[in-house]
Enzyme design. Structure first.
Site, PDB file in Angstrom:
ATOM      1  CE  LYS A  64      -0.280  -0.150   4.869  1.00 38.76           C
ATOM      2  NZ  LYS A  64      -1.075  -0.461   6.263  1.00 38.76           N
ATOM      3  NE  ARG A  80      -6.863   1.173  11.101  1.00 31.83           N
ATOM      4  CZ  ARG A  80      -5.835   1.095  10.619  1.00 31.83           C
ATOM      5  NH1 ARG A  80      -4.876   2.007  10.408  1.00 31.83           N
ATOM      6  NH2 ARG A  80      -5.453  -0.062   9.932  1.00 31.83           N
ATOM      7  CE1 TYR A 132      12.388  32.501   2.335  1.00 34.09           C
ATOM      8  CE2 TYR A 132      12.691  29.972   2.087  1.00 34.09           C
ATOM      9  CZ  TYR A 132      12.292  31.372   1.601  1.00 34.09           C
ATOM     10  OH  TYR A 132      11.820  31.216   0.533  1.00 34.09           O
ATOM     11  CG  MET A 157       8.321  24.112  -1.591  1.00 39.28           C
ATOM     12  SD  MET A 157       7.270  25.208  -2.536  1.00 39.28           S
ATOM     13  CE  MET A 157       6.561  26.110  -1.191  1.00 39.28           C
TER      14      MET A 157
HETATM   15  C1  LIG Z   1      -0.272  -1.462   6.734  1.00 40.89           C
HETATM   16  C2  LIG Z   1      -0.909  -2.604   7.302  1.00 40.89           C
HETATM   17  C3  LIG Z   1      -0.211  -4.028   7.611  1.00 40.89           C
HETATM   18  C4  LIG Z   1       1.180  -3.900   7.556  1.00 40.89           C
HETATM   19  O1  LIG Z   1       1.881  -3.460   8.575  1.00 40.89           O
HETATM   20  P1  LIG Z   1       3.549  -3.300   8.937  1.00 40.89           P
HETATM   21  O2  LIG Z   1       3.861  -2.675  10.224  1.00 40.89           O
HETATM   22  O3  LIG Z   1       4.063  -2.431   8.045  1.00 40.89           O
HETATM   23  O4  LIG Z   1       3.891  -4.664   8.677  1.00 40.89           O
HETATM   24  C5  LIG Z   1      -0.832  -5.166   7.982  1.00 40.89           C
HETATM   25  N1  LIG Z   1      -2.054  -5.223   7.958  1.00 40.89           N
HETATM   26  C6  LIG Z   1      -2.947  -4.196   7.579  1.00 40.89           C
HETATM   27  C7  LIG Z   1      -4.196  -4.191   7.772  1.00 40.89           C
HETATM   28  C8  LIG Z   1      -2.385  -2.687   7.384  1.00 40.89           C
HETATM   29  O5  LIG Z   1      -3.158  -1.760   7.170  1.00 40.89           O
END
Ligand SMILES: *Cc1c(COP(=O)(O)O)cnc(C)c1O
Length: 389
Positions: A39, A137, A269, A317
């Protein structure tokens, strides 16, 4: 025709990604399936290239946050099963089915939408259900698992292919009791799903710290993100037995401008830095728009010619200034390592995340699109390192 480009790049060493996958697999044992989390553009490392390597290494699944991320990977020619952790939004069902993406669900409305879309293509569609065992969550609360499982039974075009939960604090051994509580709530929920006639083939609880501390915890798969990218120092508890891991990302640039300044003049800056001696100062073409964060101002270091040199003044920036007075023969065009190692210097992502009081994930995810990813692959037969954009 292609033009030359700004020298600021993130080098992604795919050999180290492969190395980390292999060390994790052998650490966990071959009976535990691995979902590789890609992701957020593989935590900023480049989802397509990383997914291809992880697929080739035999990752059982790839995991993403959104349907958009899943489709991007699928369209690049990846055939592995892709699990979309964050569910989907109304109207995205057809897209999931068209591109063969498996959604995680946690609302009956999602079950209904997939059921309907599956019916139109005349086949059952697999979904994974997320149970909230204490993360607070996403997920059906564990104490609602039984009724949710029963309600799912009325959707004729769904198969409950997976059951998962997510740990809130597996990285903190002082909260191990809570991780164990989440684990037992998950197994209770699985019992309820079985009792309602579902038999999920995939059961997964552990993220990176959950898995490295204690494997699959009674499930048959783990979901690994951070450790695959070698981000572990601030993710895994200190002092535990763990696989060998190598950082995958380096951030590099070049000196674009050099000048000497007398003592007593300010840099940048707000004039936060004033030279205390006649100084040689270098301008590096990277700034907070690239994800080299302003909070690193006057605090981070970089490596030039194998020597550590301090960032001076405010990061702006597009530019960062470095004091190179102590770097012998510092010259225009010299390589600058902002994350990575060279000579006697090493700067880990974790060193920068500590300055920003965050975790390493936020630093790599934050390296922006303006910074091209340059992929370093396996050495070829001629043994020449092959660099490819
Ligand atoms: C991001 C995520 C992971 C991975 O977590 P890590 O700490 O990077 O291994 C696993 N499960 C879910 C549902 C996640 O959102």
């Amino acid at each position: 025709m292609t033009y030359a480009s700004r020298p600021t790049v993130a080098e992604i060493d795919l050999r180290n990604l492969q190395f980390n996958f292999r060390t994790c697999r052998s650490f966990l044992g071959k009976d535990i399936r691995i979902l590789a989390v890609v992701k957020a553009d593989a935590y900023g490392h480049g989802a397509i290239e990383c997914s291809k390597v992880l697929e080739k290494e035999g990752a059982d699944w790839l995991g993403v946050a959104t349907p958009e991320e899943a489709v991007e990977i699928r369209l690049s020619g990846v055939f592995s099963p892709i699990l979309c952790f964050g569910g989907f939004w109304p109207g995205q069902e057809a897209m999931l089915i068209q591109h063969n993406i498996t959604p995680v669900i946690f609302e009956l409305s999602q079950a209904a939408a997939i059921d309907q879309a599956a019916k139109t293509v005349g086949r059952r569609w697999p979904v994974h259900v997320k149970v909230d065992t204490g993360m607070g969550r996403l997920g059906v609360r564990w104490d609602q698992a039984s009724s949710f499982a029963m309600e799912l039974g009325r959707f004729e075009n769904l198969t409950i292919e997976g059951l998962m939960t997510h740990f809130a604090s597996a990285d903190d051994l002082s909260q191990n009791d809570f991780t164990e509580l989440q684990t037992s709530r998950f197994h209770d929920s699985l019992f309820q799903f079985n009792a309602a006639g579902h038999s999920p083939a995939f059961t997964d609880l552990s993220n990176s710290p959950g898995a490295i501390v204690k494997g699959a915890r009674g499930g048959n798969m783990v979901r690994l993100g951070g450790v695959l990218y070698g981000l572990a120092e601030d993710i895994l508890p200190a002092g535990i037995n763990k696989p060998e891991l190598k950082p995958v990302l380096s951030l590099v640039s070049e000196i674009s401008h050099l000048k000497t300044m007398p003592a007593g003049e300010s840099v940048g800056y707000g004039r936060t830095f004033v030279t205390q001696r006649p100084s040689t100062v270098a301008a590096i073409p990277i700034g907070y728009n690239d994800g080299y964060r302003r909070v690193f101002s006057d605090r981070a270091k970089v490596i030039i010619r194998g020597n550590l040199a301090p960032v001076i003044g405010r990061i702006s920036m597009d530019w960062t200034m470095v004091d190179v007075t102590n770097v012998p023969d510092a010259s225009l065009g010299d390589k600058v390592v902002l994350i990575g190692n060279e000579g006697r210097g090493t700067i880990r992502t974790e060193d920068l995340s500590r300055i920003a009081q965050t975790i390493s994930y936020e630093v790599t995810c934050g390296i922006s699109r303006r910074v091209p990813r340059l992929y370093v692959r396996e050495t070829t037969k001629s043994d020449a390192p092959l660099m490819e954009k």
